[in-house]
Design an enzyme around this catalytic site. Structure first.
Site, PDB file in Angstrom:
ATOM      1  CB  THR A 187      -0.909   0.022   1.241  1.00 23.69           C
ATOM      2  OG1 THR A 187      -0.090   0.068   2.423  1.00 23.69           O
ATOM      3  CG2 THR A 187      -1.786  -1.218   1.296  1.00 23.69           C
ATOM      4  CD  GLU A 332      -5.476  -2.828   1.355  1.00 22.30           C
ATOM      5  OE1 GLU A 332      -4.884  -2.291   2.310  1.00 22.30           O
ATOM      6  OE2 GLU A 332      -5.858  -2.191   0.341  1.00 22.30           O
ATOM      7  CE  LYS A 440     -20.306  13.684  14.823  1.00 20.48           C
ATOM      8  NZ  LYS A 440     -20.135  12.512  15.726  1.00 20.48           N
ATOM      9  CD1 TRP A 445     -22.264  11.571  10.248  1.00 19.48           C
ATOM     10  CD2 TRP A 445     -20.123  12.168  10.254  1.00 19.48           C
ATOM     11  NE1 TRP A 445     -21.660  10.914  11.299  1.00 19.48           N
ATOM     12  CE2 TRP A 445     -20.338  11.270  11.326  1.00 19.48           C
ATOM     13  CE3 TRP A 445     -18.832  12.681  10.063  1.00 19.48           C
ATOM     14  CZ2 TRP A 445     -19.335  10.867  12.192  1.00 19.48           C
ATOM     15  CZ3 TRP A 445     -17.824  12.287  10.932  1.00 19.48           C
ATOM     16  CH2 TRP A 445     -18.077  11.397  11.970  1.00 19.48           C
TER      17      TRP A 445
END
Length: 542
Positions: A187, A332, A440, A445
């Site tokens: 990654t 992944e 937030k 949100w």
């Protein structure tokens, strides 16, 4: 009662054997680091891959040992894809855009026995080599005439073409266990050290089957494919494997990824399908726009790695007649997870509705399942409204990281992606944010991605990034960072007014900051963590 069917292992080498036997005349074109254009055919690829497999054996590389590559998209890199994995070793593609500290960590962590590299990266290899003990041999991916005369490597330096020429082309690809490791990719390591994802032959073949399907990347022997997405980044999204499976012509861009070079290659080789991240396509579209150019052959482009702005989709489709396939995946996931391919009843939707649909990352390809959950882990409905953490599982999803001494990543058999998403009743998933990027404000949100998508609709915006900035009253508020088009006269108030009527008023950013550029990571993604470090206190200091 068991079925009476043959049992043949799913192996990477079988893709090359198929390409040689059934598509031996198909062409592979590469722009080389040496500056010229190289052409040969699948049968040449197969022959040279066998020679390199013999060379690896002579170098003492054993099954399961890792072989590193630090290279651009090109035919020599393609040969290593099959020579290494096909012979039973593990292909470890290294990302040259990583910091030298990360590269040294990855090579040492993977215990690469040998590292192949393009000449472009000799200075990088010279910096890394003294810091790794696992690698004793380096191979410059060039011919004798271009070998560096002076270098700072204490280790052995070999010539790629010498290895190929010095070994015969008779090599029997071994019948491996299909669950054995074939390749390794780390990654990008934006937080903490990079993590290694170890793919198997089986997972790679199943991913190749699924990604080539019509409702996935839709590849065939009639295609001319230009993978702009790097072969060092999740195996170029599987396109080198797919091309062998279907017999498509391959065009490799090498190190020249600017708009002018890509457009020339697309036109000269009559490319029909290309794939890359939005930052690359921005450069291509800017060049075509400046030169009043067009696309005479390309009819499809796959865009992933970061959300594709609706403005980019509209430019490709309305102006250039190039269909956009918006896709999503992860290292992944090998990497393909979803593709935004229309269902039958969606093809005839009004243009604006189709653009809204294409802004989503799409629906799962067979072999990958997904769900969204709330903070308590409860699965949320697919109603296009509920937003939650995205989890996935499937035949080519990782279950653990290579050499991982920490807690295994899976949660009840599902992999937590780190993305926040919603899924509509048709199964189309849309990422609303990364979990670490969501804003937030006052307990509610706000999606930074949706704010960015609207900003991209303004004709004078080149790059838009929305981050959470700390606020004395609301805890956090969205702050919009903008790279303007050259010569533009855009001012903050004009852009803020542009948002009116396009989203909820309380989602509207409180301020716009113009910047010359934004930091990009090793895979072309914007490094929002760096921007938060730089601008996170903007409202506190205003």
């Amino acid at each position: 009662m068991q079925g009476l069917m043959m049992q043949q292992p799913l192996l990477v080498a079988s893709l090359l054997m198929h390409a040689e036997r059934h598509h031996g005349e198909q062409e592979i074109v590469s722009r080389r680091v040496e500056g010229d254009i190289h052409r040969y055919r699948y049968r040449d690829l197969a022959q040279r891959a066998r020679r390199m497999a013999n060379a690896l054996a002579d170098l003492g590389i054993k099954p399961g040992e890792r072989v590193g590559t630090l290279a651009w998209n090109g035919y020599r890199h393609m040969e290593l894809y099959f020579a290494v994995s096909g012979s039973g070793s593990v292909l470890h593609t290294l990302n040259p855009r990583l910091h030298v500290d990360q590269l040294a960590y990855i090579i040492e962590h993977a215990e690469d026995r040998v590292v192949f590299f393009d000449l472009t990266f000799l200075p990088l290899i010279e910096s890394v080599a003294p810091r790794v003990s696992s690698t004793k041999v380096f191979v410059a991916m060039t011919g004798r005439a271009h070998m560096p005369r002076d270098h700072g490597l204490a280790a052995t330096l070999l010539c790629y073409e010498d290895l190929v020429e010095d070994h015969g082309d008779v090599f029997d690809w071994p019948l491996l266990d299909e669950n054995s490791a074939s390749s390794l990719c780390y990654t990008s390591g934006t937080t903490g050290n990079p993590k290694g994802v170890l793919y198997s032959h089986r997972s790679t073949l199943l991913h190749t089957y699924a990604a080539a399907l019509p409702d996935s990347l839709n590849c065939s022997a009639r295609d001319v494919i230009l993978p702009v997405v790097p072969m060092f980044h999740v195996n170029a999204w599987g396109l080198p494997y797919i091309a062998c499976m279907v017999g498509a012509k391959l065009v490799f861009p090498g190190p020249a990824l600017d708009g002018k070079s890509l457009h020339e290659l697309i036109e000269n080789e009559q490319v029909t399908l290309s794939a890359g991240v939005p930052t690359v396509w921005q450069g291509l579209l800017a060049h075509v726009d400046t030169t009043m150019g067009s696309f005479s052959s390309m009819r499809r482009t796959i865009i992933g790695g970061a959300p594709c702005p609706t403005a980019m989709t509209a430019t490709f489709q309305a102006r250039h007649r190039v269909d956009v396939l918006h896709a999503w995946g992860m290292t992944e996931l090998s990497p393909v997870g979803t593709v935004c391919s229309f269902k039958a009843h969606q093809v005839s939707l009004p243009m604006e509705e189709r653009y809204a649909l294409q802004a989503k990352q799409g629906r799962s390809v067979f072999g990958i399942d997904m769900k969204i959950v709330d903070m308590d882990g409860k699965e949320l409905p697919w109603d296009g409204i509920a937003t939650g953490d995205l989890f996935v599982r499937g035949h080519w999803a990782t279950r653990d990281y290579f050499g991982n001494d920490d807690t295994p990543p899976l949660r009840n058999g599902w992999f937590p992606t780190g993305d926040v998403a919603r899924i509509d009743p048709d199964g189309f998933m849309q990422i609303t944010d990364r979990s670490k990027d969501v804003i937030k404000s006052g307990g509610e949100w706000i999606s930074s991605t949706e704010i960015e998508n609207i900003a991209y609709l303004h004709p004078e915006v080149t790059t838009a990034v929305c981050i959470a900035a700390r606020h004395p009253k609301w805890d956090e508020r969205p702050l919009l960072l903008i790279v303007k088009k050259p010569g533009g006269a855009l001012v903050p108030d004009e852009l803020l007014t542009f948002f009116d009527g396009r989203l909820a008023r309380w989602w509207k950013p409180d301020a716009v900051v113009f910047v010359d550029s934004v930091p990009l990571g090793a895979t072309g993604k914007v490094l929002k963590n760096r921007l938060r470090d730089q601008f996170g206190d903007y409202y506190l200091s205003a």
